[in-house]
Design an enzyme around this catalytic site. Structure first.
Site, mmCIF file in Angstrom:
data_model
loop_
_atom_site.group_PDB
_atom_site.id
_atom_site.type_symbol
_atom_site.label_atom_id
_atom_site.label_comp_id
_atom_site.label_asym_id
_atom_site.label_seq_id
_atom_site.Cartn_x
_atom_site.Cartn_y
_atom_site.Cartn_z
ATOM 1 N N THR A 140 -7.445 -1.897 17.008
ATOM 2 C CA THR A 140 -6.901 -1.468 15.712
ATOM 3 C C THR A 140 -7.333 -0.045 15.358
ATOM 4 O O THR A 140 -6.596 0.683 14.681
ATOM 5 C CB THR A 140 -7.387 -2.443 14.608
ATOM 6 O OG1 THR A 140 -6.871 -3.728 14.917
ATOM 7 C CG2 THR A 140 -6.926 -2.028 13.246
ATOM 8 N N ASP A 189 0.853 -1.199 0.000
ATOM 9 C CA ASP A 189 0.000 0.000 0.000
ATOM 10 C C ASP A 189 0.883 1.242 0.000
ATOM 11 O O ASP A 189 1.719 1.409 0.899
ATOM 12 C CB ASP A 189 -0.878 0.037 1.264
ATOM 13 C CG ASP A 189 -1.907 -1.079 1.300
ATOM 14 O OD1 ASP A 189 -2.161 -1.696 0.250
ATOM 15 O OD2 ASP A 189 -2.465 -1.319 2.389
ATOM 16 N N ASP A 236 -10.541 -6.554 8.873
ATOM 17 C CA ASP A 236 -9.548 -7.632 8.715
ATOM 18 C C ASP A 236 -9.058 -8.127 10.079
ATOM 19 O O ASP A 236 -8.830 -9.326 10.278
ATOM 20 C CB ASP A 236 -8.348 -7.148 7.885
ATOM 21 C CG ASP A 236 -8.720 -6.939 6.429
ATOM 22 O OD1 ASP A 236 -9.726 -7.529 5.973
ATOM 23 O OD2 ASP A 236 -8.008 -6.186 5.743
ATOM 24 N N ASP A 248 -8.163 5.735 13.356
ATOM 25 C CA ASP A 248 -8.253 5.272 11.962
ATOM 26 C C ASP A 248 -8.862 3.866 11.982
ATOM 27 O O ASP A 248 -8.289 2.966 12.604
ATOM 28 C CB ASP A 248 -6.824 5.248 11.375
ATOM 29 C CG ASP A 248 -6.758 4.662 9.977
ATOM 30 O OD1 ASP A 248 -7.821 4.529 9.332
ATOM 31 O OD2 ASP A 248 -5.645 4.344 9.531
ATOM 32 N N ASN A 254 -19.996 -7.219 6.020
ATOM 33 C CA ASN A 254 -20.432 -5.959 6.602
ATOM 34 C C ASN A 254 -21.858 -5.682 6.084
ATOM 35 O O ASN A 254 -22.440 -6.529 5.397
ATOM 36 C CB ASN A 254 -19.435 -4.821 6.315
ATOM 37 C CG ASN A 254 -19.349 -4.456 4.834
ATOM 38 O OD1 ASN A 254 -20.207 -4.854 4.024
ATOM 39 N ND2 ASN A 254 -18.333 -3.703 4.468
ATOM 40 N N GLY A 297 -20.899 -2.687 16.442
ATOM 41 C CA GLY A 297 -20.546 -4.031 16.909
ATOM 42 C C GLY A 297 -20.830 -5.115 15.892
ATOM 43 O O GLY A 297 -20.600 -4.920 14.694
ATOM 44 N N LYS A 309 -6.071 -7.842 1.879
ATOM 45 C CA LYS A 309 -6.941 -8.391 2.922
ATOM 46 C C LYS A 309 -6.456 -9.751 3.422
ATOM 47 O O LYS A 309 -6.567 -10.053 4.610
ATOM 48 C CB LYS A 309 -8.392 -8.506 2.415
ATOM 49 C CG LYS A 309 -9.006 -7.151 2.079
ATOM 50 C CD LYS A 309 -10.476 -7.230 1.818
ATOM 51 C CE LYS A 309 -11.262 -7.347 3.091
ATOM 52 N NZ LYS A 309 -11.138 -6.192 3.991
ATOM 53 N N GLY A 310 -5.917 -10.575 2.526
ATOM 54 C CA GLY A 310 -5.433 -11.890 2.944
ATOM 55 C C GLY A 310 -4.279 -11.754 3.921
ATOM 56 O O GLY A 310 -4.293 -12.319 5.025
ATOM 57 N N THR A 358 -20.591 -7.581 10.605
ATOM 58 C CA THR A 358 -19.891 -6.555 11.380
ATOM 59 C C THR A 358 -20.544 -5.218 11.054
ATOM 60 O O THR A 358 -20.829 -4.914 9.896
ATOM 61 C CB THR A 358 -18.381 -6.523 11.064
ATOM 62 O OG1 THR A 358 -18.186 -6.149 9.707
ATOM 63 C CG2 THR A 358 -17.735 -7.876 11.312
HETATM 64 P P1 ADP Z 1 -15.473 -3.232 7.513
HETATM 65 O O1 ADP Z 1 -14.319 -2.293 7.628
HETATM 66 O O2 ADP Z 1 -15.097 -4.568 6.948
HETATM 67 O O3 ADP Z 1 -16.714 -2.628 6.924
HETATM 68 P P2 ADP Z 1 -16.573 -2.779 10.159
HETATM 69 O O4 ADP Z 1 -16.511 -1.316 9.909
HETATM 70 O O5 ADP Z 1 -17.913 -3.389 10.379
HETATM 71 O O6 ADP Z 1 -15.828 -3.623 9.032
HETATM 72 O O7 ADP Z 1 -15.648 -3.076 11.424
HETATM 73 C C1 ADP Z 1 -15.358 -4.383 11.864
HETATM 74 C C2 ADP Z 1 -15.438 -4.438 13.376
HETATM 75 O O8 ADP Z 1 -14.495 -3.506 13.910
HETATM 76 C C3 ADP Z 1 -16.775 -4.040 13.955
HETATM 77 O O9 ADP Z 1 -17.671 -5.128 14.028
HETATM 78 C C4 ADP Z 1 -16.378 -3.539 15.345
HETATM 79 O O10 ADP Z 1 -16.270 -4.642 16.243
HETATM 80 C C5 ADP Z 1 -14.998 -2.930 15.105
HETATM 81 N N1 ADP Z 1 -15.112 -1.479 14.906
HETATM 82 C C6 ADP Z 1 -15.273 -0.814 13.740
HETATM 83 N N2 ADP Z 1 -15.378 0.522 13.949
HETATM 84 C C7 ADP Z 1 -15.269 0.703 15.295
HETATM 85 C C8 ADP Z 1 -15.295 1.834 16.157
HETATM 86 N N3 ADP Z 1 -15.487 3.073 15.683
HETATM 87 N N4 ADP Z 1 -15.151 1.634 17.492
HETATM 88 C C9 ADP Z 1 -14.961 0.393 18.010
HETATM 89 N N5 ADP Z 1 -14.936 -0.736 17.244
HETATM 90 C C10 ADP Z 1 -15.098 -0.580 15.911
#
Ligand code: ADP
Length: 306
Positions: free
Chosen positions: A285, A11, A255, A249, A185, A227, A38-39, A222
Protein backbone atom coordinates in the site's frame (compact mmCIF):
# COMPACT_ATOMS: atom_id res chain seq x y z
CA UNK A 1 -16.99 -14.37 7.72
CA UNK A 2 -15.45 -10.99 8.53
CA UNK A 3 -17.90 -8.36 9.78
CA UNK A 4 -16.62 -4.77 9.76
CA UNK A 5 -18.48 -2.27 11.95
CA UNK A 6 -17.22 1.22 11.27
CA UNK A 7 -16.97 4.46 9.37
CA UNK A 8 -17.55 5.23 5.71
CA UNK A 9 -16.33 8.56 4.31
CA UNK A 10 -15.78 10.47 1.11
CA UNK A 11 -12.29 12.01 1.10
CA UNK A 12 -11.77 15.28 -0.78
CA UNK A 13 -8.02 15.48 -1.34
CA UNK A 14 -6.31 18.72 -2.44
CA UNK A 15 -2.63 18.88 -3.35
CA UNK A 16 -1.08 22.34 -3.08
CA UNK A 17 2.31 24.00 -2.81
CA UNK A 18 1.60 25.33 0.68
CA UNK A 19 -1.28 25.23 3.16
CA UNK A 20 -3.58 28.26 3.41
CA UNK A 21 -3.22 30.39 6.54
CA UNK A 22 -6.26 31.83 8.38
CA UNK A 23 -8.40 33.93 6.00
CA UNK A 24 -6.29 32.96 2.98
CA UNK A 25 -7.26 31.24 -0.29
CA UNK A 26 -4.72 29.00 -2.01
CA UNK A 27 -5.15 27.39 -5.44
CA UNK A 28 -4.70 23.60 -5.47
CA UNK A 29 -2.58 21.92 -8.16
CA UNK A 30 -4.77 18.81 -8.11
CA UNK A 31 -7.95 17.56 -6.43
CA UNK A 32 -9.26 14.03 -6.01
CA UNK A 33 -12.46 12.54 -4.60
CA UNK A 34 -11.68 9.18 -2.96
CA UNK A 35 -13.61 6.66 -0.89
CA UNK A 36 -12.35 6.35 2.67
CA UNK A 37 -13.26 5.99 6.32
CA UNK A 38 -11.34 3.49 8.41
CA UNK A 39 -14.20 0.97 8.44
CA UNK A 40 -14.67 0.98 4.67
CA UNK A 41 -10.90 0.94 4.12
CA UNK A 42 -10.46 -2.12 6.30
CA UNK A 43 -13.39 -3.90 4.64
CA UNK A 44 -11.89 -3.28 1.18
CA UNK A 45 -8.42 -4.38 2.34
CA UNK A 46 -9.89 -7.58 3.77
CA UNK A 47 -11.95 -8.34 0.66
CA UNK A 48 -8.94 -7.86 -1.65
CA UNK A 49 -6.64 -9.92 0.58
CA UNK A 50 -9.22 -12.72 0.70
CA UNK A 51 -9.37 -12.67 -3.08
CA UNK A 52 -12.91 -14.01 -3.25
CA UNK A 53 -16.35 -12.38 -2.98
CA UNK A 54 -18.72 -12.91 -0.07
CA UNK A 55 -16.21 -13.12 2.78
CA UNK A 56 -16.69 -9.61 4.18
CA UNK A 57 -19.84 -7.79 5.40
CA UNK A 58 -19.85 -4.04 6.04
CA UNK A 59 -21.96 -2.51 8.83
CA UNK A 60 -21.97 1.26 8.50
CA UNK A 61 -24.04 4.32 7.64
CA UNK A 62 -24.12 6.66 4.64
CA UNK A 63 -26.22 9.75 3.97
CA UNK A 64 -29.30 10.15 1.84
CA UNK A 65 -27.17 12.03 -0.71
CA UNK A 66 -25.47 11.21 -4.04
CA UNK A 67 -22.40 9.71 -2.29
CA UNK A 68 -24.35 6.95 -0.52
CA UNK A 69 -25.29 4.86 -3.59
CA UNK A 70 -21.88 5.41 -5.22
CA UNK A 71 -20.03 4.12 -2.15
CA UNK A 72 -22.42 1.21 -1.73
CA UNK A 73 -21.92 0.17 -5.37
CA UNK A 74 -18.13 0.50 -5.12
CA UNK A 75 -18.01 -1.72 -2.04
CA UNK A 76 -20.34 -4.23 -3.65
CA UNK A 77 -18.01 -4.35 -6.67
CA UNK A 78 -15.26 -5.42 -4.23
CA UNK A 79 -17.38 -8.45 -3.32
CA UNK A 80 -18.46 -7.00 0.03
CA UNK A 81 -21.93 -7.70 1.47
CA UNK A 82 -23.38 -4.17 1.79
CA UNK A 83 -26.78 -5.12 3.24
CA UNK A 84 -25.60 -3.84 6.66
CA UNK A 85 -24.99 -0.30 5.33
CA UNK A 86 -27.85 1.95 6.47
CA UNK A 87 -28.94 5.16 4.80
CA UNK A 88 -29.63 7.92 7.34
CA UNK A 89 -30.80 11.54 7.15
CA UNK A 90 -27.37 13.09 7.92
CA UNK A 91 -24.88 13.62 5.09
CA UNK A 92 -22.30 10.93 4.26
CA UNK A 93 -19.15 11.37 6.37
CA UNK A 94 -16.59 13.61 4.69
CA UNK A 95 -12.94 14.41 5.10
CA UNK A 96 -11.09 17.35 3.57
CA UNK A 97 -7.43 16.44 3.21
CA UNK A 98 -4.90 19.13 2.31
CA UNK A 99 -1.45 17.94 1.21
CA UNK A 100 1.46 20.30 0.65
CA UNK A 101 4.77 19.95 -1.20
CA UNK A 102 6.67 19.01 1.95
CA UNK A 103 4.44 15.95 2.45
CA UNK A 104 2.67 17.60 5.39
CA UNK A 105 -1.09 17.01 5.63
CA UNK A 106 -3.96 18.75 7.34
CA UNK A 107 -7.27 16.91 7.74
CA UNK A 108 -10.77 17.93 8.80
CA UNK A 109 -13.44 15.24 9.22
CA UNK A 110 -17.22 15.68 9.49
CA UNK A 111 -18.62 12.43 10.92
CA UNK A 112 -22.08 13.00 9.41
CA UNK A 113 -23.89 9.67 8.99
CA UNK A 114 -21.14 7.84 10.90
CA UNK A 115 -22.30 9.53 14.10
CA UNK A 116 -25.71 7.84 13.61
CA UNK A 117 -24.32 4.31 13.37
CA UNK A 118 -25.90 1.96 15.91
CA UNK A 119 -24.97 -1.55 16.94
CA UNK A 120 -27.84 -4.00 16.64
CA UNK A 121 -28.11 -7.63 17.58
CA UNK A 122 -27.72 -10.17 16.09
CA UNK A 123 -25.76 -8.87 13.15
CA UNK A 124 -22.15 -9.89 13.71
CA UNK A 125 -22.06 -13.64 13.25
CA UNK A 126 -21.06 -16.32 15.73
CA UNK A 127 -18.27 -18.79 16.44
CA UNK A 128 -15.68 -18.72 13.65
CA UNK A 129 -16.65 -15.19 12.61
CA UNK A 130 -14.59 -12.08 13.20
CA UNK A 131 -15.90 -8.60 14.08
CA UNK A 132 -13.45 -5.83 13.08
CA UNK A 133 -13.94 -2.32 14.51
CA UNK A 134 -12.19 1.04 14.78
CA UNK A 135 -12.95 4.26 16.68
CA UNK A 136 -14.40 6.60 14.01
CA UNK A 137 -17.99 5.77 15.05
CA UNK A 138 -19.59 6.44 18.46
CA UNK A 139 -17.59 4.89 21.32
CA UNK A 140 -20.69 3.50 23.05
CA UNK A 141 -21.85 1.74 19.87
CA UNK A 142 -18.43 0.14 19.41
CA UNK A 143 -18.64 -1.12 22.99
CA UNK A 144 -22.18 -2.38 22.40
CA UNK A 145 -21.22 -4.19 19.17
CA UNK A 146 -18.31 -5.83 21.01
CA UNK A 147 -20.66 -7.07 23.75
CA UNK A 148 -23.16 -8.43 21.21
CA UNK A 149 -20.45 -10.18 19.18
CA UNK A 150 -18.73 -11.64 22.24
CA UNK A 151 -22.02 -13.04 23.54
CA UNK A 152 -22.57 -14.71 20.14
CA UNK A 153 -19.10 -16.33 20.29
CA UNK A 154 -17.60 -14.11 17.57
CA UNK A 155 -13.93 -13.04 17.84
CA UNK A 156 -13.61 -9.25 18.38
CA UNK A 157 -10.72 -7.37 16.76
CA UNK A 158 -10.50 -3.70 17.74
CA UNK A 159 -8.20 -1.23 16.02
CA UNK A 160 -8.03 1.57 18.61
CA UNK A 161 -7.72 4.27 15.94
CA UNK A 162 -8.09 7.16 16.06
CA UNK A 163 -7.11 7.12 19.73
CA UNK A 164 -10.27 7.97 21.74
CA UNK A 165 -8.78 10.86 23.71
CA UNK A 166 -11.96 11.93 25.52
CA UNK A 167 -12.99 8.52 26.90
CA UNK A 168 -12.84 7.92 30.66
CA UNK A 169 -10.39 5.35 31.99
CA UNK A 170 -13.35 3.27 33.17
CA UNK A 171 -15.03 3.27 29.74
CA UNK A 172 -11.73 2.33 28.08
CA UNK A 173 -11.13 -0.51 30.53
CA UNK A 174 -14.67 -1.81 29.92
CA UNK A 175 -14.23 -1.68 26.14
CA UNK A 176 -10.79 -3.29 26.13
CA UNK A 177 -12.14 -6.04 28.37
CA UNK A 178 -14.48 -7.07 25.51
CA UNK A 179 -11.71 -7.45 22.95
CA UNK A 180 -9.90 -10.60 21.78
CA UNK A 181 -7.35 -8.89 19.52
CA UNK A 182 -6.27 -5.26 19.94
CA UNK A 183 -4.36 -3.49 17.14
CA UNK A 184 -2.68 -0.19 18.07
CA UNK A 185 0.03 2.09 16.79
CA UNK A 186 2.62 3.52 19.19
CA UNK A 187 0.47 6.47 20.22
CA UNK A 188 -2.61 4.29 20.80
CA UNK A 189 -0.52 1.77 22.73
CA UNK A 190 0.60 4.52 25.11
CA UNK A 191 -2.97 5.75 25.49
CA UNK A 192 -4.29 2.26 26.30
CA UNK A 193 -1.51 1.68 28.85
CA UNK A 194 -2.21 5.01 30.53
CA UNK A 195 -5.97 4.37 30.61
CA UNK A 196 -5.35 1.08 32.42
CA UNK A 197 -2.86 2.64 34.83
CA UNK A 198 0.05 0.59 33.47
CA UNK A 199 3.60 1.84 33.78
CA UNK A 200 4.94 -0.32 31.04
CA UNK A 201 8.61 0.61 31.08
CA UNK A 202 10.37 2.32 28.22
CA UNK A 203 10.26 -0.30 25.46
CA UNK A 204 7.46 -1.20 23.06
CA UNK A 205 7.79 -4.98 23.71
CA UNK A 206 7.50 -4.34 27.45
CA UNK A 207 4.39 -2.20 26.94
CA UNK A 208 2.84 -4.77 24.59
CA UNK A 209 3.54 -7.61 27.04
CA UNK A 210 2.15 -5.65 29.99
CA UNK A 211 -1.02 -4.70 28.13
CA UNK A 212 -1.57 -8.27 26.84
CA UNK A 213 -1.23 -9.63 30.37
CA UNK A 214 -3.55 -6.99 31.85
CA UNK A 215 -6.37 -7.32 29.31
CA UNK A 216 -5.84 -11.02 28.68
CA UNK A 217 -5.93 -10.57 24.91
CA UNK A 218 -3.62 -10.55 21.89
CA UNK A 219 -1.99 -7.14 21.34
CA UNK A 220 -0.53 -6.11 18.00
CA UNK A 221 1.42 -2.85 17.86
CA UNK A 222 2.15 -1.53 14.37
CA UNK A 223 5.38 0.47 14.28
CA UNK A 224 5.42 2.06 10.82
CA UNK A 225 8.64 1.28 8.95
CA UNK A 226 9.81 -0.72 11.99
CA UNK A 227 7.17 -3.42 11.45
CA UNK A 228 5.02 -4.98 14.17
CA UNK A 229 5.23 -6.31 17.70
CA UNK A 230 2.74 -8.90 18.97
CA UNK A 231 2.17 -9.80 22.62
CA UNK A 232 0.20 -12.74 23.99
CA UNK A 233 -1.36 -12.91 27.48
CA UNK A 234 1.10 -15.64 28.50
CA UNK A 235 4.03 -13.23 28.05
CA UNK A 236 5.23 -14.31 24.58
CA UNK A 237 6.37 -11.34 22.46
CA UNK A 238 7.10 -11.59 18.73
CA UNK A 239 8.48 -8.86 16.47
CA UNK A 240 8.29 -8.90 12.67
CA UNK A 241 10.20 -6.38 10.54
CA UNK A 242 8.43 -4.32 7.86
CA UNK A 243 9.17 -5.21 4.24
CA UNK A 244 11.26 -2.43 2.67
CA UNK A 245 9.59 -0.82 -0.35
CA UNK A 246 9.96 2.43 -2.29
CA UNK A 247 7.53 4.50 -0.26
CA UNK A 248 5.26 6.89 -2.17
CA UNK A 249 2.45 7.43 0.39
CA UNK A 250 1.85 5.57 3.67
CA UNK A 251 -1.84 6.61 3.86
CA UNK A 252 -3.96 3.56 4.55
CA UNK A 253 -1.03 1.33 5.63
CA UNK A 254 -2.59 0.77 9.06
CA UNK A 255 -6.03 0.01 7.59
CA UNK A 256 -4.53 -2.37 5.01
CA UNK A 257 -2.65 -4.14 7.78
CA UNK A 258 -5.84 -4.69 9.81
CA UNK A 259 -7.92 -5.84 6.82
CA UNK A 260 -5.28 -8.22 5.49
CA UNK A 261 -4.60 -9.63 8.96
CA UNK A 262 -8.33 -10.27 9.46
CA UNK A 263 -8.42 -11.99 6.06
CA UNK A 264 -5.52 -14.25 7.04
CA UNK A 265 -7.23 -15.24 10.27
CA UNK A 266 -10.54 -15.85 8.45
CA UNK A 267 -8.71 -18.13 6.00
CA UNK A 268 -7.43 -20.18 8.92
CA UNK A 269 -3.76 -19.14 8.71
CA UNK A 270 -1.64 -19.32 11.85
CA UNK A 271 -1.36 -16.00 13.66
CA UNK A 272 2.25 -15.58 12.51
CA UNK A 273 1.37 -16.30 8.88
CA UNK A 274 -1.56 -13.85 9.06
CA UNK A 275 0.76 -11.19 10.50
CA UNK A 276 3.33 -11.79 7.76
CA UNK A 277 0.66 -11.44 5.08
CA UNK A 278 -0.58 -8.23 6.70
CA UNK A 279 2.95 -6.78 6.81
CA UNK A 280 3.32 -7.56 3.09
CA UNK A 281 -0.07 -6.04 2.19
CA UNK A 282 0.69 -2.88 4.21
CA UNK A 283 4.09 -2.49 2.53
CA UNK A 284 2.48 -2.76 -0.92
CA UNK A 285 0.00 0.00 0.00
CA UNK A 286 2.92 2.35 0.72
CA UNK A 287 4.03 2.09 -2.93
CA UNK A 288 0.95 3.92 -4.30
CA UNK A 289 -1.01 7.10 -3.55
CA UNK A 290 -4.17 6.92 -1.45
CA UNK A 291 -5.76 4.29 0.78
CA UNK A 292 -8.31 2.11 -1.06
CA UNK A 293 -6.72 3.08 -4.38
CA UNK A 294 -3.42 1.56 -3.20
CA UNK A 295 -4.58 -1.62 -1.46
CA UNK A 296 -3.19 -4.83 -2.99
CA UNK A 297 -5.07 -7.90 -4.16
CA UNK A 298 -4.32 -11.44 -2.96
CA UNK A 299 -2.07 -12.26 -5.94
CA UNK A 300 0.13 -9.21 -5.32
CA UNK A 301 0.53 -10.12 -1.65
CA UNK A 302 1.38 -13.72 -2.56
CA UNK A 303 3.93 -12.52 -5.12
CA UNK A 304 5.71 -10.33 -2.55
CA UNK A 305 5.88 -13.23 -0.09
CA UNK A 306 6.97 -15.83 -2.68
P1 ADP B 1 -0.77 3.76 11.36
O1 ADP B 1 -0.84 4.43 10.03
O2 ADP B 1 -2.08 3.17 11.80
O3 ADP B 1 -0.05 4.53 12.42
P2 ADP B 1 1.66 2.25 10.88
O4 ADP B 1 2.31 3.51 10.41
O5 ADP B 1 2.22 1.58 12.08
O6 ADP B 1 0.09 2.43 11.09
O7 ADP B 1 1.69 1.23 9.65
C1 ADP B 1 1.03 -0.01 9.68
C2 ADP B 1 1.92 -1.07 9.07
O8 ADP B 1 2.21 -0.70 7.73
C3 ADP B 1 3.26 -1.24 9.75
O9 ADP B 1 3.20 -2.14 10.83
C4 ADP B 1 4.12 -1.78 8.61
O10 ADP B 1 3.95 -3.20 8.50
C5 ADP B 1 3.53 -1.10 7.38
N1 ADP B 1 4.30 0.10 7.04
C6 ADP B 1 4.10 1.37 7.46
N2 ADP B 1 5.04 2.21 6.97
C7 ADP B 1 5.87 1.44 6.20
C8 ADP B 1 7.02 1.69 5.42
N3 ADP B 1 7.57 2.92 5.34
N4 ADP B 1 7.60 0.66 4.76
C9 ADP B 1 7.08 -0.60 4.81
N5 ADP B 1 5.98 -0.92 5.55
C10 ADP B 1 5.39 0.09 6.24
Amino acid sequence: MIHVFGSINVDFVFRMRRMPGPGETVMADESLTLHGGKGANQAVAAARALGRPGGVAMHGAVGDDPFGPVIRAAMEAEGIDVSGIRTVADPTGRAVILLDDTGENSITVAAGANARLQADAPAYGGPGDLLVMQMEVPFDEVAKAATIARAAGCTVLLNLAPAPEGASAEAMADLLGQVDILVVNEHELALACTALGLTAGDSIPAAVAALAARIGCRIIATLGAEGVCRGLPGGDVLTLPAIPVDVVDTTGAGDTFVGAYAAGLAEGLSDEAALQRAVAAAALTCRKVGAQSAMPRAEEIDALLA
